[in-house]
Enzyme design. Sequence first.
Site, short mmCIF file in Angstrom:
data_model
loop_
_atom_site.label_atom_id
_atom_site.label_comp_id
_atom_site.label_asym_id
_atom_site.label_seq_id
_atom_site.Cartn_x
_atom_site.Cartn_y
_atom_site.Cartn_z
N ARG A 146 46.58 -32.07 -12.16
CA ARG A 146 47.39 -31.56 -13.24
C ARG A 146 48.85 -31.39 -12.94
NH1 ARG A 146 43.12 -28.11 -11.51
NH2 ARG A 146 41.73 -27.54 -13.11
N LYS A 185 43.59 -24.74 -9.55
CA LYS A 185 43.29 -23.24 -10.02
C LYS A 185 42.56 -22.37 -9.06
CE LYS A 185 44.00 -24.37 -15.08
NZ LYS A 185 43.43 -24.32 -16.36
N HIS A 225 49.75 -34.11 -19.25
CA HIS A 225 48.25 -34.05 -19.53
C HIS A 225 47.51 -35.19 -20.12
CE1 HIS A 225 45.98 -30.45 -18.32
NE2 HIS A 225 45.28 -30.63 -19.25
N ARG A 234 46.39 -37.40 -17.48
CA ARG A 234 45.12 -36.64 -16.82
C ARG A 234 43.78 -37.07 -17.86
NH1 ARG A 234 43.01 -32.36 -13.80
NH2 ARG A 234 42.01 -30.85 -14.96
N HIS A 265 37.32 -29.18 -12.29
CA HIS A 265 36.56 -28.32 -13.30
C HIS A 265 35.69 -27.42 -12.69
CE1 HIS A 265 37.80 -30.75 -17.03
NE2 HIS A 265 38.87 -30.00 -16.69
N TYR A 318 34.73 -35.01 -22.46
CA TYR A 318 34.89 -36.19 -22.32
C TYR A 318 33.85 -37.28 -22.80
CZ TYR A 318 39.36 -34.90 -20.11
OH TYR A 318 40.49 -34.28 -19.86
#
Length: 297
Positions: free
Chosen positions: A145, A169, A239, A242, A265, A274
């Site tokens: 990210r 995150k 992004h 990414r 994720h 995806y």
Amino acid sequence: MQQQIELFLHHLEVERRYSPATISAYQRSLLEQSKLFAQLGCDSWQQVDSDKVRTLLLKLKSRGLSARSMANKLSALRSFFHYLVQQQIVNLNPVVGVSAPKQAKPLPKNLDVDALNQLLSMPSDELLSCRDLAMMELLYASGMRLAELVALNVNDVDFSQQQVIVTGKGNKQRWLPFGRKAEQALKQWLKQRRLLVMDEDEPALFVSSRQQRISHRTVQKRLQHWAQQMHLSSTLHPHKLRHSFATHLLESSGDLRVVQELLGHANLATTQVYTHLDFAHLASSYDAAHPRAKRKP
């Protein structure tokens, strides 16, 4: 009501290690919603029930908010009330069971391989262009990210293993591999970085012309600059690199779990978007190759 919001934000910062940008978004959303609840006659969070939450959604919808924005606000409110229940300030979470409006899920946009090769063939003989190439090579090579890229320190890169450690995150760390092209670009940038950074105590891997850690906005502007310079037909943002990484890796490997792990994720469902992109790639290949599917020029 606002005091409890501030305590919640402090909890997110200190205990949950949320990013400043996320905390700021929660703050804006919750302060706005506290004012709307006050208009509905709620003087405290204990007076908010499921009917009040649904009325709030109707008010937000009447203001022209998109389904995505409403879902984000509802998510922030749900997390806040979860905190209030844990603190025994309220007995129940009134947001549980309240659904946000259905929203369309647009597929992430990515660059094809030819466009990426065109972009990454940019000249890198100057200080800033050398840095920019290293950033873009690393973004595409690892799928990290923007926030993870900006937070990188020099010591986070392990050239012996061709990998870099990032903090994602929830303050979760993961190792990401990178390839030969990214390695070359990074090593070249580190040579140039010594000429720019006078403060030996500056740990940031990527720095601005002011010799400070590069900002999110500067990275975004530099990518837009190179998209124009290299005559790309679409806009470029971090992004998108990414998304391109994830799409191309899935097309080649078909391993969704690997893509999930590399993207960081927590939920596989987030990565499954995806698979739709991969199917679109297969469908276009089918249309171009199958004798009964070939389209007339």
